[in-house]
Design a protein around this motif. Structure first.
Motif, short mmCIF file in Angstrom:
data_model
loop_
_atom_site.label_atom_id
_atom_site.label_comp_id
_atom_site.label_asym_id
_atom_site.label_seq_id
_atom_site.Cartn_x
_atom_site.Cartn_y
_atom_site.Cartn_z
N ASP A 1 -6.56 5.53 4.62
CA ASP A 1 -5.54 4.49 4.68
C ASP A 1 -5.99 3.47 5.72
O ASP A 1 -5.95 3.72 6.92
CB ASP A 1 -4.20 5.14 5.06
N THR B 1 -4.08 -3.09 2.55
CA THR B 1 -2.84 -3.86 2.34
C THR B 1 -3.01 -5.33 2.72
O THR B 1 -3.84 -5.66 3.57
CB THR B 1 -1.69 -3.25 3.16
N ARG C 1 4.62 -7.93 -0.62
CA ARG C 1 4.42 -6.59 -1.14
C ARG C 1 3.19 -6.50 -2.04
O ARG C 1 3.28 -6.59 -3.27
CB ARG C 1 5.66 -6.07 -1.91
N TYR D 1 -4.75 -0.91 8.88
CA TYR D 1 -5.02 -1.70 10.10
C TYR D 1 -6.52 -1.92 10.34
O TYR D 1 -6.91 -2.37 11.41
CB TYR D 1 -4.40 -0.98 11.31
N TYR E 1 0.82 8.41 9.96
CA TYR E 1 1.84 7.67 9.24
C TYR E 1 2.83 8.68 8.62
O TYR E 1 2.44 9.52 7.81
CB TYR E 1 1.16 6.84 8.16
N SER F 1 -0.31 -6.72 3.91
CA SER F 1 0.87 -6.87 4.78
C SER F 1 0.54 -7.23 6.22
O SER F 1 1.32 -7.90 6.88
CB SER F 1 1.67 -5.57 4.81
N SER G 1 0.84 -1.20 0.00
CA SER G 1 0.00 0.00 0.00
C SER G 1 0.88 1.25 0.00
O SER G 1 0.41 2.33 -0.38
CB SER G 1 -0.99 0.00 1.16
N ASP G 2 2.14 1.12 0.38
CA ASP G 2 3.05 2.27 0.26
C ASP G 2 3.11 2.76 -1.19
O ASP G 2 3.08 3.96 -1.45
CB ASP G 2 4.47 1.88 0.70
N1 PMP Z 1 -0.07 2.70 5.91
C1 PMP Z 1 0.26 2.60 7.21
C2 PMP Z 1 -0.47 3.41 8.19
C3 PMP Z 1 1.31 1.77 7.61
O1 PMP Z 1 1.67 1.71 8.90
C4 PMP Z 1 2.00 1.01 6.64
C5 PMP Z 1 3.13 0.10 7.05
N2 PMP Z 1 4.34 0.71 7.26
C6 PMP Z 1 1.62 1.16 5.30
C7 PMP Z 1 0.57 1.99 4.97
C8 PMP Z 1 2.34 0.46 4.19
O2 PMP Z 1 2.24 -0.92 4.26
P1 PMP Z 1 2.57 -1.83 3.01
O3 PMP Z 1 3.37 -1.03 2.03
O4 PMP Z 1 3.33 -2.98 3.58
O5 PMP Z 1 1.25 -2.23 2.43
#
Ligand code: PMP
Length: 354
Positions: A182, A208, A219, A185, A111, A210, A85-86
């Motif tokens: 975003d 995400t 990723r 979580y 973030y 992740s 998601s980054d």
């Molecule tokens: N948004 C938030 C609030 C996060 O904490 C993170 C993790 N560092 C991400 C996005 C990105 O996560 P990812 O790229 O692994 O999907």
């Protein structure tokens, strides 16, 4: 001679949590999931035909987009997939915000990558402070002068949420602005606004694999929203790198989505451990914010956070300490497995009672 651009020379990059290799730590610093991905993922990797890697992946990842669309009751035109998601969030900046526009609004404590992207793309930031107790200021967001906003819900690193009605009031008060949520979580609190993307053309949800799907290393992340928003994201992605999600990762994410039962059990376990250990930390003299995420944000009544951080590291437990205004006396502790949390508690007890 300096060959770097002005923007590169002045950019302060995002500081990712440590991934140290010097020894084995109980690693509670980067909000990874303590449980492995579902069995379907392991099977898929075992049976993956490496000859497929000769070919480029489908640049729209349509097979995965179809699964994601189905999960959210949308069509594939509403789905944009990226390398975590980054990357999806990074693409949002040039897609939706102008250098000479009213800027992108976000909280002062959130973030920290949002600030980095805004700077890297030279987009003005409109910073809206959280209240003293880290609560979100709904009225400020409702009336803020900006081109659009990013709301992290649950917020990181606080773990606090903005409730659904407040988010709806912000979205409805600002039909001319894009609201990006975003939801990295959101699976840990059932607070997703995904069901509202078909109702509001100014809402984009970013998610995400992740965290709740235990796939940080694969990723993969995605955005869902109105077709025009998704088309915009694809335009900018294809002006940058057409093949961001590799074929192995695409298949892995599909397998993870298919095992709904395993997904729910992992999320339930993380939530149960989170709530149990929030109470345990309180018994040790910590003030712990009520978390809706897979981490706890805590400060101790007497011991400074930086001291606890270093002592924990020495004792083989990594947590996250941000040396930033307002939160430098707080620690963000990822919810690990019950065994990992027992070790944490043990080490913390020794530190705070010393
Ligand atoms: N948004 C938030 C609030 C996060 O904490 C993170 C993790 N560092 C991400 C996005 C990105 O996560 P990812 O790229 O692994 O999907």
């Amino acid at each position: 001679m300096n060959y770097l651009s002005k923007i590169c020379r002045t950019t302060q990059p995002y500081m990712a949590g440590e991934q140290p290799q010097d020894k084995k730590y109980v690693k509670l610093n980067t909000n990874e999931n303590p449980y492995p991905p579902c069995n379907g993922v392991a099977e898929y990797i075992k049976n993956f035909d490496s000859a497929r890697l000769k070919l480029y992946p489908d640049s729209d990842n349509k097979a995965l987009a179809a699964k994601i669309a189905k999960k959210h009751g949308l069509s594939i035109e509403n789905v944009f997939i990226g390398n975590g998601s980054d990357e999806v969030l990074a693409m949002c900046f040039p897609t939706f915000f102008d250098k000479d526009g009213d800027g992108v609004a976000y909280c002062d404590i959130t973030y920290s990558f949002y600030k980095v992207w805004a700077k890297a793309y030279e987009i003005p930031s409109v910073i809206i402070p959280l209240a003293d107790d880290f609560k979100f200021d709904v009225s400020e967001f409702k009336q803020s002068k900006c081109q659009g906003m990013i709301i992290c819900n649950p917020n990181a690193p606080t773990g606090l949420i903005v409730n659904r009605l407040d988010l709806i009031s912000i979205i409805e008060a600002n039909p001319e602005k894009l609201i990006i949520i975003d939801e990295a979580y959101a699976d840990f609190c059932n607070c997703s606004m995904a069901n509202y993307v078909s109702k509001y053309p100014n809402l984009l949800i970013v998610r995400t694999f992740s965290k709740s799907y235990s796939l940080a290393g694969a990723r993969c992340g995605y955005a869902i929203g109105d077709e025009t928003l998704i088309r915009g994201l694809k335009t900018m992605k294809n002006a940058f790198n057409s093949y961001t999600v590799n074929s192995l990762t695409e298949g892995i994410a599909i397998k993870a989505l298919e095992d709904v039962k395993y997904f729910s059990s992992v999320v339930d376990n993380v939530i149960a451990t989170r709530d149990e250990y929030a109470d345990e930390l309180r018994k040790l003299g910590f003030d712990v914010l009520p978390s809706s995420a897979n981490f706890l944000f805590a400060t101790h009544e007497t011991k400074p956070a930086s001291e606890i951080y270093y002592q924990l590291k020495e004792k083989g437990v990594l947590v996250r300490h941000f040396n930033l205004p307002r939160i430098d006396n707080w620690l963000r502790i990822t919810v690990g497995s019950p065994d990992e949390m027992k070790v944490l508690l043990d080490r913390l007890r020794a530190i705070v009672n010393a």
